[in-house]
Design a protein around this motif. Structure first.
Motif, PDB file in Angstrom:
ATOM      1  N   LYS A  21      40.400  82.734  24.499  1.00  0.00           N
ATOM      2  CA  LYS A  21      40.869  82.734  23.114  1.00  0.00           C
ATOM      3  C   LYS A  21      41.445  84.088  22.707  1.00  0.00           C
ATOM      4  N   ARG A  22      40.948  85.149  23.317  1.00  0.00           N
ATOM      5  CA  ARG A  22      41.360  86.500  22.922  1.00  0.00           C
ATOM      6  C   ARG A  22      42.475  87.071  23.793  1.00  0.00           C
ATOM      7  N   VAL A  23      42.546  86.646  25.044  1.00  0.00           N
ATOM      8  CA  VAL A  23      43.458  87.262  26.006  1.00  0.00           C
ATOM      9  C   VAL A  23      44.607  86.309  26.315  1.00  0.00           C
ATOM     10  N   ARG A  24      45.831  86.840  26.275  1.00  0.00           N
ATOM     11  CA  ARG A  24      47.014  86.063  26.648  1.00  0.00           C
ATOM     12  C   ARG A  24      47.658  86.732  27.857  1.00  0.00           C
ATOM     13  N   GLY A  25      48.099  85.923  28.796  1.00  0.00           N
ATOM     14  CA  GLY A  25      48.747  86.493  29.958  1.00  0.00           C
ATOM     15  C   GLY A  25      48.319  85.818  31.241  1.00  0.00           C
ATOM     16  N   ALA A  26      48.433  86.531  32.348  1.00  0.00           N
ATOM     17  CA  ALA A  26      48.107  85.999  33.668  1.00  0.00           C
ATOM     18  C   ALA A  26      46.905  86.735  34.233  1.00  0.00           C
ATOM     19  N   TYR A  27      45.925  85.990  34.705  1.00  0.00           N
ATOM     20  CA  TYR A  27      44.766  86.620  35.324  1.00  0.00           C
ATOM     21  C   TYR A  27      43.983  85.606  36.164  1.00  0.00           C
ATOM     22  N   ALA A  28      43.487  86.084  37.273  1.00  0.00           N
ATOM     23  CA  ALA A  28      42.521  85.355  38.093  1.00  0.00           C
ATOM     24  C   ALA A  28      41.399  86.349  38.346  1.00  0.00           C
ATOM     25  N   THR A  29      40.229  86.052  37.832  1.00  0.00           N
ATOM     26  CA  THR A  29      39.136  87.028  37.790  1.00  0.00           C
ATOM     27  C   THR A  29      37.945  86.556  38.615  1.00  0.00           C
ATOM     28  N   ILE A  30      37.391  87.482  39.387  1.00  0.00           N
ATOM     29  CA  ILE A  30      36.181  87.218  40.161  1.00  0.00           C
ATOM     30  C   ILE A  30      35.183  88.319  39.851  1.00  0.00           C
ATOM     31  N   GLY A  31      33.924  87.941  39.637  1.00  0.00           N
ATOM     32  CA  GLY A  31      32.902  88.936  39.326  1.00  0.00           C
ATOM     33  C   GLY A  31      31.555  88.585  39.934  1.00  0.00           C
ATOM     34  N   MET A  32      30.697  89.585  39.982  1.00  0.00           N
ATOM     35  CA  MET A  32      29.347  89.397  40.509  1.00  0.00           C
ATOM     36  C   MET A  32      28.336  89.859  39.468  1.00  0.00           C
ATOM     37  N   PRO A  83      66.984  83.658  43.223  1.00  0.00           N
ATOM     38  CA  PRO A  83      68.070  83.975  42.290  1.00  0.00           C
ATOM     39  C   PRO A  83      68.051  85.455  41.909  1.00  0.00           C
ATOM     40  N   PRO A  84      69.064  85.925  41.182  1.00  0.00           N
ATOM     41  CA  PRO A  84      69.067  87.323  40.729  1.00  0.00           C
ATOM     42  C   PRO A  84      67.872  87.628  39.823  1.00  0.00           C
ATOM     43  N   VAL A  85      67.220  88.752  40.074  1.00  0.00           N
ATOM     44  CA  VAL A  85      66.119  89.214  39.214  1.00  0.00           C
ATOM     45  C   VAL A  85      66.746  89.993  38.058  1.00  0.00           C
ATOM     46  N   ARG A  86      66.668  89.427  36.866  1.00  0.00           N
ATOM     47  CA  ARG A  86      67.328  90.029  35.704  1.00  0.00           C
ATOM     48  C   ARG A  86      66.373  90.431  34.586  1.00  0.00           C
ATOM     49  N   HIS A  87      65.106  90.008  34.666  1.00  0.00           N
ATOM     50  CA  HIS A  87      64.186  90.228  33.559  1.00  0.00           C
ATOM     51  C   HIS A  87      62.863  90.796  34.076  1.00  0.00           C
ATOM     52  N   PRO A  88      62.170  91.589  33.269  1.00  0.00           N
ATOM     53  CA  PRO A  88      60.902  92.174  33.706  1.00  0.00           C
ATOM     54  C   PRO A  88      59.811  91.124  33.842  1.00  0.00           C
ATOM     55  N   ASN A  89      58.934  91.331  34.798  1.00  0.00           N
ATOM     56  CA  ASN A  89      57.754  90.480  34.916  1.00  0.00           C
ATOM     57  C   ASN A  89      56.617  91.138  34.144  1.00  0.00           C
ATOM     58  N   VAL A  90      56.007  90.403  33.241  1.00  0.00           N
ATOM     59  CA  VAL A  90      54.943  90.969  32.405  1.00  0.00           C
ATOM     60  C   VAL A  90      53.580  90.401  32.788  1.00  0.00           C
TER      61      VAL A  90
END
Length: 357
Positions: free
Chosen positions: A23-34, A258-265
């Protein structure tokens, strides 16, 4: 634990926490923890942009579990693939081997990063039930089809991949075109990936250290160089010149993406938008900039098709670096300007100067 007013947590507490993260975080993530004394956990962003996979291995001592971003990490250690973690899903494995899973996002959907299949993932990986190897084979086939439509194939004497990630596509491309395939470039495995290196001078120097040519495969020939993608163009320009120095008659260049024209966020430290060679150029201008005689790119629709064939249930991919469409729908110009100020070569050089002073 103090907030929960209890001595030990359980799987429900972890799922509740992951739900709040989503709910708080927007974006891309794959998280592993112990969690010491309890077990391990993992979870994936609600759009499934980054991969996460679960595996298990049965031993005399019982069943062991492992979480990783790519299937090869599991199979290399003798684990069997159980399944991919779904977008927004969390998995908890306690110390006794109990496995708990729960969907923790409100509106999860599959939008995996297509650049994983183009470049980042190992070819022997399987991501979301899609073979990276077969995806790259199809990239070679589709690119060969485009070359057949737009070029005279008889002008090409040999197809040479730019190692390592373009090998699979280049091999299939050569097979489809019925043109000789050759390993004319040899890679020094001790040089890091050049497209993320800070500073144009360092990248140019590293390309020559990273690759060397086998002159017999270039001299007097019309060579088609195949790469997985072109980002800044620094590597491409240097390799085209190396091919000419090795005696190539003509140097053609093909990109499996294809051509890379935009930043990856979403977790890829690509350069700022203005530093992409395709930022303000058409294909002809890019061709001239890298010094090639001809240049051809994969079409985005073909690239999507190549990956989607592995799993028809996935209908959307994050292709933001190619089309500027961000799946989280919360990326505006202000954010991109901030990324620009952090990722440009000048910004990185300034930070390095400040750190060393």
């Amino acid at each position: 634990l103090a907030k929960l007013k209890k001595q030990r947590i359980n799987e429900k507490d972890i799922f509740d926490s992951v739900t709040q993260v989503h709910k708080r975080v927007r974006g891309a993530y794959a998280t592993i923890g112990m969690i010491p004394g309890y077990g391990i956990f993992g979870f994936r962003d609600p759009n499934g942009i980054r991969p996460l996979i679960l595996g298990k291995r049965t031993t005399k001592g019982g069943t062991k579990y492992m979480l990783a971003s790519e299937s090869v990490a599991l199979t290399a250690l003798g684990y069997q693939i159980t399944r991919d973690i779904e977008p927004g899903e969390a998995v908890v494995i306690d110390r006794t081997g109990n496995v708990f899973t729960q969907q923790c996002a409100d509106n999860p959907k599959y939008s995996p990063c297509i650049f994983e299949f183009v470049y980042f993932a190992r070819p022997d990986s399987v991501i979301d039930n899609i073979s990276v190897y077969k995806s790259r084979l199809r990239m070679g086939e589709r690119l060969a089809d485009k070359i057949s439509r737009e070029w005279d194939v008889n002008d090409i004497d040999v197809v040479i991949p730019i190692p390592d990630t373009s090998r699979v596509a280049a091999l299939q491309l050569a097979h489809k075109l019925k043109v000789k395939y050759s390993e004319g470039l040899i890679k020094n495995r001790y040089i890091a990936r050049t497209f993320i290196m800070p500073g144009q001078k360092q990248r140019k120097k590293s390309v020559r250290q990273k690759l060397s040519t086998i002159e017999l495969e270039f001299k007097g020939k019309n060579v088609l160089l195949v790469d997985d993608s072109i980002v800044r163009g620094t590597t491409s320009e240097q390799i085209v010149q190396m091919a000419r120095d090795a005696g190539a008659n003509k140097v053609f260049f093909a990109s499996a993406a294809p051509p890379v024209r935009h930043p990856n966020v979403y977790g890829i430290d690509m350069s700022s938008e203005k530093e992409f060679i395709a930022h303000d150029k058409d294909v002809g201008q890019i061709c001239q900039a890298i010094g090639a005689d001809k240049l051809i790119y994969q079409d985005l629709d073909d690239l999507i098709w190549c990956v989607q064939q592995g799993n028809a249930n996935i209908t959307e991919f994050d292709c933001s670096c190619f089309n500027g469409e961000y799946v989280t729908q919360d990326i505006d110009k202000n954010y991109l300007d901030q990324i620009e100020s952090l990722r440009s070569d000048s910004a990185k050089q300034k930070n390095n100067t400040n750190e060393s002073s």
